[in-house]
Write an enzyme that holds these catalytic residues in place. Structure first.
Site, short mmCIF file in Angstrom:
data_model
loop_
_atom_site.label_atom_id
_atom_site.label_comp_id
_atom_site.label_asym_id
_atom_site.label_seq_id
_atom_site.Cartn_x
_atom_site.Cartn_y
_atom_site.Cartn_z
N HIS A 194 0.86 -1.19 0.00
CA HIS A 194 0.00 0.00 0.00
C HIS A 194 0.89 1.24 0.00
O HIS A 194 0.80 2.10 0.87
CB HIS A 194 -0.95 -0.02 1.19
CG HIS A 194 -2.08 -0.99 1.00
ND1 HIS A 194 -3.32 -0.59 0.55
CD2 HIS A 194 -2.15 -2.34 1.17
CE1 HIS A 194 -4.11 -1.66 0.46
NE2 HIS A 194 -3.42 -2.72 0.83
N HIS A 215 0.82 -7.79 -3.06
CA HIS A 215 -0.07 -7.89 -4.22
C HIS A 215 0.35 -7.00 -5.39
O HIS A 215 -0.08 -5.86 -5.54
CB HIS A 215 -1.53 -7.68 -3.85
CG HIS A 215 -1.87 -6.57 -2.90
ND1 HIS A 215 -1.30 -5.33 -2.92
CD2 HIS A 215 -2.77 -6.55 -1.89
CE1 HIS A 215 -1.83 -4.58 -1.99
NE2 HIS A 215 -2.71 -5.30 -1.33
N ASP A 281 -5.62 -12.97 -0.28
CA ASP A 281 -6.07 -11.64 0.18
C ASP A 281 -7.57 -11.70 0.46
O ASP A 281 -8.28 -10.69 0.33
CB ASP A 281 -5.74 -10.57 -0.86
CG ASP A 281 -5.84 -9.15 -0.32
OD1 ASP A 281 -5.81 -8.99 0.92
OD2 ASP A 281 -5.98 -8.22 -1.12
#
Length: 401
Positions: A194, A215, A281
């Protein structure tokens, strides 16, 4: 020899498929892998493919439970759900949230880990301390009010916990390098996620122990996002840094909704089976009907909406996934040219190696824990064994929303 199990089928080994092989287990450990059956008086348990259990290093919940609910019942509900999808070992993953919510989550996971039995579903190898240290412009669906820059006293408290084994922080945040140093000191697998970090920020993070980005292509920097941050000349970000640095690894959400087949193929072809792993996830919408759910704590998490295939925020943005690891394996196998044993490696041995648990988990090898899957021709889960004990697949069955 009631404590002996023998599995027969095409064995999914780290480097090949061994057709017509046998895996023997005793007292919860693998004692033999080969063509011959060393216990001819023990009836074999037969399947098309005999696979190692899957390992998930990035997972938020399932069956209408989120690990951030902060109680043992939610942890067990999610663990049983993921076992039904072939995950035998996982790392419950925090979202953004208050210190109290994070503490409740890690404590509940510790309690379940301490009392684990095979009927509890996937075992907890550790917690992935993921939120709350995200970049302001890359929070995604995580509750934005729970985001903050690294707080030394807070992260030192959490990273000292033995249950915390993976630690994430956006590399551009003030205090990120101190976070990485402390996480490295306590033996965590350190990741950047993030984040809108540029190459130089990742390079500095790498010097302090960062070895993974979360990810790939999701909630991460790109040339265009860095242009918005810095203007010109355009800069390299997380994608370029991972592709360039062979000591960095990453993960993909291969649910068929986050990334197209060509992106999955590109990731496999360019990064490879040793640096690329599959993650779910998954959130609480896994194995639940379409509807509205909370991402994160039940009382304060973000509202997300499931259509039965994928989950989005109210504005249509992707919000984690609602599929198990069996689905990720099937999607990756279909999208790429990877041999079957390689695809399964990315869901088992590779994440186990990255997280430092491959001595016991991730492959069918003598001495390892007897976590075994029986898979059909089309890679559906038929039976799951945890430490040599059969898991009741109905225990991870679908839960009403």
């Amino acid at each position: 020899m009631s404590d002996v199990l023998v599995f027969k089928g095409d064995l999914v080994l780290p480097d090949r498929i061994l057709e017509g092989g046998h895996v023997a287990c005793r007292n919860g450990r693998i004692t033999h892998v080969g063509v011959e059956n060393p216990f001819r008086n023990v009836e074999s348990i037969e399947g098309k493919y005999i696979s190692p259990g899957y390992v998930d290093i990035h997972v938020h919940g399932g069956a209408n439970a989120d690990y951030m609910d902060g109680d043992s019942d939610a942890v067990l509900t999610s663990n049983r759900c993921h076992a039904r999808h072939g995950t035998t070992t996982l790392f419950p993953t925090t979202t953004t949230g208050t210190r109290q919510e994070l503490d409740a989550m890690t404590s509940a996971c510790q309690a379940v880990q301490n009392s684990w039995r095979s009927s509890d579903g996937a075992r907890i190898a550790g917690v992935h301390f993921y939120g709350p240290y995200f970049a302001e412009d890359k929070v995604g669906v995580h509750p934005v009010e729970g985001r903050r820059d690294p707080v030394r006293e807070e992260y030192e408290y959490f990273l000292r916990k033995s249950i915390v084994r993976i630690a994430t922080c956006a590399a551009e945040l003030p205090g990120a390098l101190d976070f990485y140093r402390f996480a490295q000191r306590f033996g965590c697998f350190i990741t950047c996620g993030h984040s809108n970090a540029h190459w130089g920020e990742l390079e500095r993070g790498f010097a302090e122990g960062v070895r993974h980005v979360d990810h790939f292509w999701c909630a991460m920097s790109s040339v265009s996002s860095l242009r918005a941050r810095f203007g010109t000349p355009m800069r390299a970000g997380m994608e370029q840094y991972v592709l360039h640095n062979e000591d960095m690894s990453t993960e993909v959400i291969a649910d068929g909704y986050h990334l197209s087949d060509e992106l999955l193929k590109f990731a496999y072809d360019m990064i490879g089976q040793y640096r690329l792993c599959l993650v779910t996830d998954a959130n609480r919408a896994l194995d639940c009907p379409p509807g509205e759910y909370r991402f994160g704590p039940q009382g304060s998490g973000s509202i997300v909406i499931s259509d039965g295939n994928t989950v989005s925020d109210p504005n249509g943005g992707l919000a984690s996934s609602m599929h198990g690891m069996d689905h990720m394996v099937r999607t990756m196998a279909s999208a790429t040219s990877a041999p079957l044993h390689t695809t399964i490696r990315m869901a088992s041995l590779t994440p186990a190696e990255l997280a430092g648990i491959s001595a016991d988990h991730g492959s069918l090898e003598v001495g390892k824990t007897a976590d075994v899957l029986l898979l059909s021709d089309d890679l559906e889960i038929e039976e799951v064994y945890l430490g040599g004990e059969k898991f009741d697949l109905q225990d991870g069955g679908k839960t009403p929303g």
